[in-house]
Design an enzyme around this catalytic site. Sequence first.
Site, PDB file in Angstrom:
ATOM      1  N   LYS A 107     -11.583  26.660  90.321  1.00  0.00           N
ATOM      2  CA  LYS A 107     -10.335  26.761  91.075  1.00  0.00           C
ATOM      3  C   LYS A 107     -10.155  28.244  91.773  1.00  0.00           C
ATOM      4  O   LYS A 107     -10.650  29.250  91.149  1.00  0.00           O
ATOM      5  CB  LYS A 107      -9.094  26.477  90.241  1.00  0.00           C
ATOM      6  CG  LYS A 107      -7.855  26.252  91.427  1.00  0.00           C
ATOM      7  CD  LYS A 107      -7.898  24.460  91.342  1.00  0.00           C
ATOM      8  CE  LYS A 107      -6.796  24.154  92.003  1.00  0.00           C
ATOM      9  NZ  LYS A 107      -6.558  22.566  92.053  1.00  0.00           N
TER      10      LYS A 107
HETATM   11  N1  GLU Z   1      -7.476  20.331  94.986  1.00  0.00           N
HETATM   12  C1  GLU Z   1      -7.684  19.017  94.539  1.00  0.00           C
HETATM   13  C2  GLU Z   1      -7.318  18.897  93.055  1.00  0.00           C
HETATM   14  O1  GLU Z   1      -6.672  19.501  92.428  1.00  0.00           O
HETATM   15  C3  GLU Z   1      -9.160  18.584  94.932  1.00  0.00           C
HETATM   16  C4  GLU Z   1     -10.314  19.464  94.431  1.00  0.00           C
HETATM   17  C5  GLU Z   1     -11.694  18.998  95.179  1.00  0.00           C
HETATM   18  O2  GLU Z   1     -11.777  17.982  95.707  1.00  0.00           O
HETATM   19  O3  GLU Z   1     -12.430  19.792  94.718  1.00  0.00           O
HETATM   20  O4  GLU Z   1      -7.889  18.013  92.363  1.00  0.00           O
END
Ligand code: GLU
Length: 423
Positions: free
Chosen positions: A114
């Site tokens: 992240k």
């Molecule tokens: N931000 C989204 C989540 O928390 C998607 C992450 C992604 O598609 O890599 O799952």
Amino acid sequence: MNEALSFVQPTANSAWGTYLSQVDRVVPYLGPLARWVETLKRPKRALIVDVPIEMDNGSIAHFEGYRVQHNLSRGPGKGGIRFHPDVTLEEVMALSAWMTIKTAAVNLPFGGAKGGIRVDPKQLSMKELERVTRRFTSEIGLIIGPHTDIPAPDVNTNGQIMAWMMDTYSMNVGGTATGVVTGKPLHLGGSLGRVKATGRGVFVTGREGARRIGLDLRGARVAVQGFGNVGSVAAELLAEAGAKIGASQDHTGTVRNDKGLDLEKLVPLSRSEGVVGFKDCEVIDNEAFWDVPCDILIPAALEGQVTAERAARTTARLVLEGANGPTVPSADDILAERGVLVVPDVICNAGGVTVSYFEWVQDFSSFFWDEDEINVRLDRIMMNALNNIWDTADKHKITLRTATYAVACERILTARQERGLYP
Ligand code: GLU
């Protein structure tokens, strides 16, 4: 060693602390793999970067950015980028760890990562936003890549920001690398169905949750906190299935209409000015949101919103976690005692990363699927994952959250064990 100085020590009431206690709860169900559990309590790698940009007025501003790769045992890092003034390294650690659990729960061939920048994008012009995005991408270019770590949208980021990220990375490597980020616009290797995928996944898991507790979606009353890409889409799909959206909350405030909010008008308005600009409703106090009578509660905003006190007050029978980490552990216990079914974030909102996976596969094969195919596959993957989790929950008589962790951690730690320690 002075433990207080270790970056893996959680601060009070933090998302990282919530994640660590969720891991502690699964240890009794891991058998001999429990030997490896410490690996889940530490991010593999965390990068902190300075993001200096020239503002439109000629001044220089500095923002702090992060990319955390929590675990790469099962594949490249995967997870979004969040732009928010309150983002911290510790929060990004928690969010990256939840991605590790989520990708494993759905059995996608990814680890968890992240990123985030401590910035309020609403205070920036488009040009400033582009400069922040490009400089941040260049700084984290050290550790991201189509086969190492693939960012995506998260809170306050979107397809345009992904396009700038893809372009910046591509400029730095000297060739167009569409597979470095997902959630891109369609012209740039994006996938049909990606924008609505997270909300759709919330609906798919919610429909199954409702079925299992004998709650008819026709006429079910729904309260949605967070009316962005996740909350509003889940609300629309539930309304299509006959549910009534009785309350919605976003950064501008809370609106209520017991006859059901008119989503055809509310959703576009929420995009431009926020939900309180809506006429056909009562504007209520934000805290009163938790008292609005509802059968289904969808926290789809930020972490830590469902506190013990709010969990004791809600009339919901079903909680669908559209957000990451919305429920603190003490609230989880109260909801379980009260017989409220919680479909946890790490499966409930996994539709986004699942269609991100489809996008990544399509980019590499340069062959693009139609929207029906994407939605059918999304539904099937999420239902298979959820049914498997439900079997585990029934077998051990544990909550869906602990069952999701049991399924996911077994996959992650088996990979860890089979790969072995290097050197
Ligand atoms: N931000 C989204 C989540 O928390 C998607 C992450 C992604 O598609 O890599 O799952």
